[in-house]
Design a protein around this motif. Sequence first.
Motif, mmCIF file in Angstrom:
data_model
loop_
_atom_site.group_PDB
_atom_site.id
_atom_site.type_symbol
_atom_site.label_atom_id
_atom_site.label_comp_id
_atom_site.label_asym_id
_atom_site.label_seq_id
_atom_site.Cartn_x
_atom_site.Cartn_y
_atom_site.Cartn_z
ATOM 1 N N MET A 34 -28.188 -47.561 -10.470
ATOM 2 C CA MET A 34 -29.291 -46.716 -10.915
ATOM 3 C C MET A 34 -30.482 -47.602 -11.262
ATOM 4 O O MET A 34 -30.333 -48.608 -11.958
ATOM 5 C CB MET A 34 -28.891 -45.917 -12.152
ATOM 6 C CG MET A 34 -27.570 -45.190 -12.052
ATOM 7 S SD MET A 34 -27.649 -43.683 -11.130
ATOM 8 C CE MET A 34 -28.482 -42.633 -12.288
ATOM 9 N N VAL A 35 -31.664 -47.221 -10.775
ATOM 10 C CA VAL A 35 -32.910 -47.907 -11.101
ATOM 11 C C VAL A 35 -33.822 -46.868 -11.741
ATOM 12 O O VAL A 35 -34.040 -45.795 -11.168
ATOM 13 C CB VAL A 35 -33.571 -48.521 -9.845
ATOM 14 C CG1 VAL A 35 -34.913 -49.148 -10.180
ATOM 15 C CG2 VAL A 35 -32.648 -49.537 -9.192
ATOM 16 N N ASP A 36 -34.312 -47.155 -12.925
ATOM 17 C CA ASP A 36 -35.143 -46.204 -13.676
ATOM 18 C C ASP A 36 -34.438 -44.858 -13.847
ATOM 19 O O ASP A 36 -35.053 -43.801 -13.685
ATOM 20 C CB ASP A 36 -36.505 -46.015 -13.005
ATOM 21 C CG ASP A 36 -37.344 -47.291 -13.031
ATOM 22 O OD1 ASP A 36 -37.208 -48.074 -13.987
ATOM 23 O OD2 ASP A 36 -38.122 -47.504 -12.084
ATOM 24 N N ASP A 37 -33.150 -44.908 -14.144
ATOM 25 C CA ASP A 37 -32.314 -43.709 -14.359
ATOM 26 C C ASP A 37 -32.226 -42.806 -13.132
ATOM 27 O O ASP A 37 -31.975 -41.616 -13.248
ATOM 28 C CB ASP A 37 -32.808 -42.897 -15.564
ATOM 29 C CG ASP A 37 -32.549 -43.612 -16.868
ATOM 30 O OD1 ASP A 37 -31.496 -44.286 -16.978
ATOM 31 O OD2 ASP A 37 -33.388 -43.507 -17.782
ATOM 32 N N LYS A 38 -32.453 -43.372 -11.944
ATOM 33 C CA LYS A 38 -32.352 -42.613 -10.698
ATOM 34 C C LYS A 38 -31.391 -43.313 -9.751
ATOM 35 O O LYS A 38 -31.389 -44.541 -9.654
ATOM 36 C CB LYS A 38 -33.721 -42.469 -10.029
ATOM 37 C CG LYS A 38 -34.704 -41.661 -10.853
ATOM 38 C CD LYS A 38 -36.032 -41.570 -10.172
ATOM 39 C CE LYS A 38 -36.912 -42.692 -10.669
ATOM 40 N NZ LYS A 38 -38.274 -42.614 -10.157
ATOM 41 N N MET A 39 -30.577 -42.523 -9.050
ATOM 42 C CA MET A 39 -29.645 -43.079 -8.081
ATOM 43 C C MET A 39 -30.439 -43.805 -6.993
ATOM 44 O O MET A 39 -31.341 -43.231 -6.394
ATOM 45 C CB MET A 39 -28.818 -41.949 -7.464
ATOM 46 C CG MET A 39 -27.728 -42.439 -6.558
ATOM 47 S SD MET A 39 -26.818 -41.086 -5.759
ATOM 48 C CE MET A 39 -26.191 -40.184 -7.158
#
Length: 113
Positions: A34-39
């Motif tokens: 996850m990057v910046d709370d995004k898959m």
Amino acid sequence: MAYDQFLAERITHFFDTRNIIVTTKKMFGGVCFMVDDKMCVGVVKEEVMARIDPEIYEEALTHKGCSEMNFTGRPMKGYVFLSGEAIDLDQQLYYWLQLALDFNPKAKSSKKK
């Protein structure tokens, strides 16, 4: 269901060398980055799952080793699976990881429960 630990280490190396902050979550019987709370990307068995720009999705599917992600009986546009043929060399893997990373700022976060 186990996932390819070495492949996950290769992905971790990519993010580490670029000083990208990632969190990992166990998902789909594998691991998701996850990057910046995004898959962003993940490892499922021996394949990479990448979330790429839907605008380049159709073109991406023409690459060897790239296929549509289909968990529910229908493809998820913007998500692709990458087999060994597409990610064998670090240069190949990094190409796909960079596509996913480039799309990440435009991607929508999942709704929090």
